[in-house]
Design an enzyme around this catalytic site. Structure first.
Site, mmCIF file in Angstrom:
data_model
loop_
_atom_site.group_PDB
_atom_site.id
_atom_site.type_symbol
_atom_site.label_atom_id
_atom_site.label_comp_id
_atom_site.label_asym_id
_atom_site.label_seq_id
_atom_site.Cartn_x
_atom_site.Cartn_y
_atom_site.Cartn_z
ATOM 1 N N ASP A 51 43.876 -5.818 6.330
ATOM 2 C CA ASP A 51 44.016 -7.222 5.945
ATOM 3 C C ASP A 51 44.890 -7.409 4.718
ATOM 4 O O ASP A 51 45.046 -6.516 3.894
ATOM 5 C CB ASP A 51 42.641 -7.838 5.698
ATOM 6 C CG ASP A 51 41.860 -7.105 4.619
ATOM 7 O OD1 ASP A 51 41.869 -5.863 4.640
ATOM 8 O OD2 ASP A 51 41.243 -7.764 3.762
ATOM 9 N N GLU A 52 45.447 -8.597 4.602
ATOM 10 C CA GLU A 52 46.116 -9.116 3.402
ATOM 11 C C GLU A 52 47.151 -8.152 2.818
ATOM 12 O O GLU A 52 47.188 -7.917 1.611
ATOM 13 C CB GLU A 52 45.069 -9.483 2.341
ATOM 14 C CG GLU A 52 44.159 -10.613 2.787
ATOM 15 C CD GLU A 52 43.162 -11.021 1.716
ATOM 16 O OE1 GLU A 52 42.833 -12.211 1.648
ATOM 17 O OE2 GLU A 52 42.692 -10.144 0.956
#
Length: 843
Positions: free
Chosen positions: A526-527
């Site tokens: 993620d991210e």
């Protein structure tokens, strides 16, 4: 007398004196002012030490979760270092800070700051070679000690369009009346099992369970019988006998057996039948897990402590779980809280039939698991302190302060982790390890950088490069959501995949030693900072080669495929957060690119106006196994209510209380779209999105639901448990039981009645058990109104004690019904045992 210090470094004595006596404070001036949230920093100097004028060799470091752009004011320069760490230093224009003087600096935060926990403790002073010292007034978990009161509307609202008003005693009173109005009988409480079974048939009469009963069990259930024996022995404070056998013999008996062919037993795994008769209690499981859950349902009917002999209702429970995946995600990577609280979490998960513990073991701020052969991962990655070179520790973050003794430091040793695995397995909980990458990997990157430097200095060039995670010549520029510019693993280096395979190997070895088999490897994903690898010569060479990659946009799927391949060769399923598996904003990666039998995804982004709330269905339709992890209802790092004194972030929703978790609709994802982030009602989801929502075509691919707790603002075990409970119990209710009131348009009246019974059982039976087991939990303050001179109060959980004080909290009296409104200021709080809520003012 003021001691004037020259423009050079302060002595250790000066640093000590100044930090211990000076006051560093923050104030929210306004979140609604033009140009962004307006914050003030104030430094008051009542000490005998003066800060010198001009550009001197001292600096103040403090933690701010909101990034601050460089500001110069009053001869001071405020600048961002990395992550949440910021630096305040003097410039040539600084006039100095003599004894008795105060200096202020105003700045704009990158986003609203409406809660005390938006600020972090343990700011510190450094100068030259002196040891850094924490400002004494910030060395506390009471953030209000160094943050001015947040009381006005322009301090408490996120924007001019914020439709969520901060909670007050009056607003709570009105909200509580709905649940308080539901009649709940004593039998409703006595017979209610949490999570609610599929069916309960109650008969006349009671069953008196005592320490005189014995447990007989089928041989395959030795572990489950031992668990039940220990639990009953603890309840009755005497040894309860247990032996393998069929239950024949004298005396009352609890029988545990597995019989998949038993009449009336549901076909699903983990199902059970529990029958209570006068001298015989029988638990029949479809499998060992079913027998264990039947035992948990029996224990659930008991209070925390009883006299030797407790009357239970005669009943038959036929039960089966709604979801095969009933999970809790725990981030101990950002702030480490220790093994003991992890074991307590496992106990509570087992009590309420949750069966997956997703451990977020690595982050930018910490690596929390010992890996043999890679000591830097925990020697450096497991600790934060003030070391700009990061050869001794990671750069301090999240309120830890400058010392390795600060909050959030530590890790699981290999033996600790093996103990956790065994403890969880005994309670039918599978542990899912997450090694977050290629983003959120700063701890690993910096630890392997330190390893590289150590081995290069020793002349071991080849070994130094073996597990290197960063390209030394990479000039990529990016900034992540958490304000890091150097946290991405380089996905183009073969040493990256050697590192990942090494970690997988060591994880599998730990599971084997624990008598378990690692089944799922969670890679995070993620991210990832936008712009990662754009300046990497290693990636440029890979793309120019015969890799089949057209540009840096292909690097993320390349990385995920490589990790999945490593996992597949080790017989592992692979899992990731949703954004790690998306080709673009709408389309997941092609499932066929992964050779793994199972690929699991955690969709979390259901902030409806962001347009990604249908990703859970997109993934399921594409053939992925989906674990609903939605932030608006299932993120337990968010506040329990809208109030500046409540802990937590609020980026997905302003607050998530226990009732909101209880009301989550796993089978009707779009029915959860009731309000947007501002708290405004959503009348039509398709109109909000500007497109049709994705229908679910393959519901069989939705495995279940999972709660999440992220720990940026959670530095202690006590804070952790206050964020977890009682929301985890509501999570378990929805993960196990499909209520009759659920639907695209839920029956809100029936839901209110169900919830009223649920919270009454929490207040009278389940929360006391938590307390008795050494765990903490959160209590909301009471609601209150004054009507015709009478004080009326209520609680969100009927059955809890309400207390009031007329002397500012110095003494407290129990509230019983309405009382004449006392003179002066009145504050209220909720109590259960030694656990009390924060106080609330009657206005």
């Amino acid at each position: 007398m003021s001691l004037s210090i020259g423009a050079h470094a302060l002595s250790q004595s000066d640093v000590n004196t100044f930090a211990e006596g000076a006051s560093l404070r923050f104030a929210v001036l306004s979140n609604l002012a033009g140009g962004g949230p307006h914050i003030r920093l104030q430094l008051e100097n009542p000490t005998s030490v003066s800060l010198p004028g001009g550009e001197a060799d001292w600096a103040i470091y403090f933690h701010s979760v909101r990034r601050i752009a460089t500001v110069e004011e009053a001869g001071l320069r405020l600048s961002h270092v990395q992550g949440d760490l910021h630096r305040l230093a003097s410039t040539a224009d600084f006039a100095g800070l003599a004894s008795g003087q105060t200096v202020t600096l105003d700045y704009r935060a990158s986003a609203h700051m409406i809660s005390y926990t938006d600020f972090m403790p343990r700011a510190f002073l450094v100068s030259g070679d002196a040891e850094p010292v924490v400002f004494a007034n910030t060395d506390t978990e009471d953030i209000r000690a160094f943050v001015e009161p947040i009381e006005r509307a322009d301090q408490r609202l996120r924007s001019h369009s914020d439709a969520v008003s901060p909670a007050t005693a009056a607003s709570r009173y009105d909200a509580n009346r709905r649940v308080n109005a539901v009649e709940v009988s004593a039998s409703d409480v006595r017979e209610r099992i949490i999570p609610k079974p599929s069916s309960v048939n109650t008969r006349r009469g009671t069953v008196t369970l005592s320490g005189d009963w014995s447990i007989h069990y089928a041989g395959r259930l030795a572990s489950e019988a031992a668990f039940l024996q220990a639990a009953l022995s603890g309840v009755f404070e005497r040894e309860v006998a247990a032996r393998a056998g069929d239950g024949s013999g004298d005396g009352p008996v609890v029988i545990l057996r597995v019989d998949p062919e038993a009449r009336g037993l549901p076909e699903a795994a983990e199902s059970y039948i529990l029958t209570l008769e006068r001298d015989r209690i029988e638990i029949i499981g479809r499998d060992n897990a079913g027998a264990f859950y039947g035992a948990q349902s029996l224990l659930n009917l008991l209070p925390a402590r009883v006299q030797d002999g407790y009357a239970l209702p005669r009943l038959t429970v036929v039960d089966s779980p709604r979801a095969s995946w009933r999970g809790m995600h725990y981030d101990m990577a950002r702030n480490f809280h220790g093994k003991a609280v992890t074991l307590r979490l496992i106990d509570q998960m087992a009590r309420y039939k949750l069966n997956r513990l997703h451990l977020h073991l690595t982050e930018d701020e910490g690596w929390r698991l010992e890996i043999p052969g890679l000591p830097e991962l925990t020697d450096i990655g497991g600790h934060r302190c003030f070391d700009l070179s990061e050869r001794r520790c990671l750069l301090t973050q999240l309120g830890t302060g400058p010392h390795t003794s600060g909050s959030g430091n530590g890790y699981y040793s290999r033996d600790d982790f093996i103990e956790i695995l065994r403890y969880a397995a005994e309670r039918h909980i599978e542990v899912i390890p997450e090694i977050d990458m290629p983003g959120h990997a700063r701890a690993a990157v910096k630890a392997m950088d330190a390893r590289y430097q150590r081995l290069m200095e020793a002349g071991e060039d080849t070994e130094a490069r073996r597990y290197l995670l960063a390209d030394p010549d990479d000039t990529s520029e990016y900034l992540t959501v958490q304000n890091y510019s150097d946290n991405s693993i380089n996905v183009c280096m073969e040493s990256t995949y050697a590192f990942i395979d090494k970690v997988m190997y060591e994880l599998q070895a730990m599971y084997r030693e624990a008598g378990q088999s690692l089944g799922v490897f969670h890679l995070g994903g993620d991210e990832v900072g936008r712009g990662s690898w754009t300046g990497s010569p290693e990636c440029e060479a890979l793309i120019r080669g015969e890799s089949g990659l057209a540009g840096t946009g292909d690097l993320m799927p390349y990385f995920v495929s490589r990790v999945a391949e490593l996992a597949s060769h080790r017989g592992l399923a692979v899992a990731a957060w949703e954004d790690g598996m998306m080709h673009d904003a709408q389309q997941p990666f092609n499932r066929d690119r992964f050779e793994n039998d199972r690929v699991l995804v955690n969709p979390w982004d259901n902030i409806w106006e962001w347009g990604a709330g249908d990703r859970a269905y997109r993934f399921a339709n594409a053939g992925y196994e989906v674990i609903l992890s939605h932030a608006t209802h299932l993120y337990f790092d968010h506040p329990h209510e809208a109030h500046p004194e409540e802990r937590g972030y609020y980026w997905a929703t302003r607050y998530t209380d226990t009732e909101k978790v209880f009301g989550y609709l796993p089978d009707y994802v779009y029915a959860n779209a009731t309000t947007n982030r501002n708290g405004e009602p959503i009348e039509d989801l398709e109109t909000l999105l500007g497109r049709a929502v994705t229908p679910l075509k393959k519901p069989e691919n939705i495995l279940g639901i999972q709660g999440q707790v992220w720990t940026e603002t959670i530095r202690t075990a006590e804070q952790l448990e206050a964020m977890l409970y009682p929301r985890v119990i509501a999570l378990a209710e929805r993960a196990w039981h499909r209520a009759g009131w659920e639907g695209e348009k839920p029956d809100t009246r029936a839901r209110d009645q169900d919830y009223a019974r649920f919270v009454r059982v929490l207040a009278t039976r389940e929360l006391p058990k938590l307390l008795d087991g050494g765990a903490g939990f959160h209590l909301l303050p009471p609601g209150a109104r004054v009507d015709q001179g009478q004080l009326h109060a209520n609680t969100a959980m009927p059955g809890l004690t309400i207390e009031y004080s007329t002397d500012g909290g110095s003494s407290w009296q129990p509230y019983h019904g309405s009382v004449a409104m006392p003179e002066g200021e009145v504050v209220l709080r909720t109590r259960l045992g030694h656990n009390v809520s924060r106080s609330t003012l009657v206005e």
